[in-house]
Scaffold this active site. Structure first.
Site, short mmCIF file in Angstrom:
data_model
loop_
_atom_site.label_atom_id
_atom_site.label_comp_id
_atom_site.label_asym_id
_atom_site.label_seq_id
_atom_site.Cartn_x
_atom_site.Cartn_y
_atom_site.Cartn_z
N SER A 1 -30.23 -3.25 -18.49
CA SER A 1 -30.98 -3.75 -19.65
C SER A 1 -31.36 -2.56 -20.51
CB SER A 1 -32.25 -4.45 -19.17
OG SER A 1 -33.18 -4.61 -20.21
N TYR B 1 -39.54 -4.26 -13.97
CA TYR B 1 -38.19 -4.66 -14.39
C TYR B 1 -37.40 -3.44 -14.86
CZ TYR B 1 -34.80 -7.32 -17.27
OH TYR B 1 -33.66 -7.84 -17.84
N1 LIG Z 1 -31.65 -12.45 -21.47
C1 LIG Z 1 -31.85 -11.20 -21.86
O1 LIG Z 1 -32.35 -10.97 -22.97
C2 LIG Z 1 -31.46 -10.04 -21.00
C3 LIG Z 1 -31.59 -8.76 -21.53
C4 LIG Z 1 -31.22 -7.66 -20.74
C5 LIG Z 1 -30.74 -7.86 -19.47
N2 LIG Z 1 -30.64 -9.13 -18.98
C6 LIG Z 1 -30.15 -9.26 -17.61
O2 LIG Z 1 -29.04 -10.15 -17.59
C7 LIG Z 1 -29.01 -10.83 -16.33
C8 LIG Z 1 -28.97 -12.33 -16.56
O3 LIG Z 1 -30.14 -12.71 -17.28
P1 LIG Z 1 -30.30 -14.14 -17.96
O4 LIG Z 1 -31.01 -13.93 -19.22
O5 LIG Z 1 -29.02 -14.88 -17.94
O6 LIG Z 1 -31.34 -14.81 -16.92
P2 LIG Z 1 -31.51 -16.33 -16.42
O7 LIG Z 1 -32.91 -16.41 -15.93
O8 LIG Z 1 -31.06 -17.28 -17.47
O9 LIG Z 1 -30.50 -16.40 -15.18
C9 LIG Z 1 -30.75 -15.67 -14.02
C10 LIG Z 1 -30.12 -16.40 -12.85
O10 LIG Z 1 -30.39 -15.63 -11.66
C11 LIG Z 1 -30.73 -16.52 -10.62
N3 LIG Z 1 -31.52 -15.85 -9.60
C12 LIG Z 1 -32.81 -15.44 -9.65
N4 LIG Z 1 -33.18 -14.91 -8.48
C13 LIG Z 1 -32.10 -14.96 -7.66
C14 LIG Z 1 -31.85 -14.56 -6.33
N5 LIG Z 1 -32.82 -14.00 -5.56
N6 LIG Z 1 -30.62 -14.75 -5.81
C15 LIG Z 1 -29.63 -15.33 -6.56
N7 LIG Z 1 -29.82 -15.75 -7.82
C16 LIG Z 1 -31.04 -15.56 -8.37
C17 LIG Z 1 -31.50 -17.63 -11.32
O11 LIG Z 1 -31.54 -18.81 -10.52
C18 LIG Z 1 -30.70 -17.80 -12.59
O12 LIG Z 1 -29.65 -18.72 -12.43
C19 LIG Z 1 -30.24 -10.35 -15.57
O13 LIG Z 1 -29.89 -9.28 -14.74
C20 LIG Z 1 -31.16 -9.87 -16.67
O14 LIG Z 1 -32.09 -8.94 -16.20
C21 LIG Z 1 -30.99 -10.23 -19.70
#
Ligand SMILES: NC(=O)c1ccc[n+]([C@@H]2O[C@H](COP(=O)([O-])OP(=O)(O)OC[C@H]3O[C@@H](n4cnc5c(N)ncnc54)[C@H](O)[C@@H]3O)[C@@H](O)[C@H]2O)c1
Length: 252
Positions: free
Chosen positions: A143, A156
């Site tokens: 991120s 985070y």
């Molecule tokens: N959305 C953003 O703006 C953003 C920005 C930077 C980085 N990210 C990173 O991208 C990745 C995906 O984020 P997103 O926005 O799609 O999030 P999201 O919350 O939409 O999806 C995350 C998924 O991870 C699953 N999850 C959570 N804990 C878990 C566990 N212990 N074991 C297995 N699955 C688990 C959840 O059930 C969910 O389906 C993450 O690593 C997040 O940190 C997201």
């Protein structure tokens, strides 16, 4: 063009957001996808979306913070599809939005368990499977918060910074074994994670809209395409990098 034809890809956190979109993207480009998540309903929806479109996907309930669960998922993928080519360590939780002295201790541990240890277990058992085969590509979700400090996200951000460092270690230690390791660093992406944060902290919506120099929020497809590049042979000489996908945020 089918960039990952006949590959087997495990995507953690594929029941939602970036993971779900990446699962669909890999399936569209010819991969068999293992949808690995704690959310069984969301995982089933991802599998249905892929199979209805003629793709190949299986859900395996996986808690990335539990090493046994990660190991079992990787074994299932190898048993079912004969090997592992791509692993996207994408599952994560956002944790609290709070300054350091107010950040709850248990929540910090939970964030480290899922966002850092989860990636570590994926790498450890994923590399084991790839060594037994003919190598592969590991991509992990970092991120912008792992590259610079984003206020109120210390747990985070610390986990994400460590994901970048683990990526370098995996890349260097296995460069001669046909295993590449890279990460992606998104900025603000329109997913359930961001929607939850806006629901709890409505004042942050405007901040999110204006974070990236490019206007608005990223679409999950824009991250999925970067993961597809890193997971395919298009990036055959790329290893050890964290690729920013953040509309220019880190260039400032
Ligand atoms: N959305 C953003 O703006 C953003 C920005 C930077 C980085 N990210 C990173 O991208 C990745 C995906 O984020 P997103 O926005 O799609 O999030 P999201 O919350 O939409 O999806 C995350 C998924 O991870 C699953 N999850 C959570 N804990 C878990 C566990 N212990 N074991 C297995 N699955 C688990 C959840 O059930 C969910 O389906 C993450 O690593 C997040 O940190 C997201």
């Amino acid at each position: 063009m089918e960039l990952v034809e006949n590959d087997t890809a495990i995507i953690t956190g594929a029941a939602s957001g970036i993971g779900r979109t990446t699962a669909k993207t890999f399936a569209n480009h010819g991969a068999s996808v293992v949808v690995a998540d704690v959310d069984e309903d969301g995982g089933a929806d991802t599998v249905a979306a892929i199979t209805e479109n003629g793709g190949d996907a299986t859900f395996v309930r996986t808690d990335v913070s539990d090493p046994t669960s990660v190991q079992e998922t990787i074994e299932t993928a190898v048993d079912e599809y004969g090997g592992l080519d791509v692993l996207f360590n994408n599952a994560a939780i956002e944790g609290p939005v709070a300054r350091l002295e107010e950040y709850d201790d248990d929540a910090f541990e939970q964030v480290i368990d899922v966002n850092l240890k989860g990636v570590w277990y994926g790498m450890k058992y994923g590399i084991e499977a790839m060594l037994a085969d003919d190598g592969g590509s590991i991509i992990s979700a970092s991120s912008i918060g792992g590259e610079v400090a984003v206020p109120q996200y210390s747990g985070y951000g610390a986990a994400k910074a460590a994901v970048g460092q683990l990526t370098k270690y995996a890349a260097i230690e296995y460069a001669e074994d046909g295993i590449r390791a890279n990460a992606v660093a998104p900025g603000i992406v329109r997913t359930e994670m961001i929607e939850r944060t806006i629901d709890e902290h409505p004042e942050m919506e405007e901040q999110f809209q204006n974070t990236e120099p490019m206007p608005g929020l990223a679409d999950p497809e824009e991250i999925a395409n970067a993961v597809l590049f890193l997971g395919s042979n298009l990036s055959s000489r790329v290893t050890g990098v964290t690729l920013p996908v953040e509309g220019g945020y880190l260039a400032q």
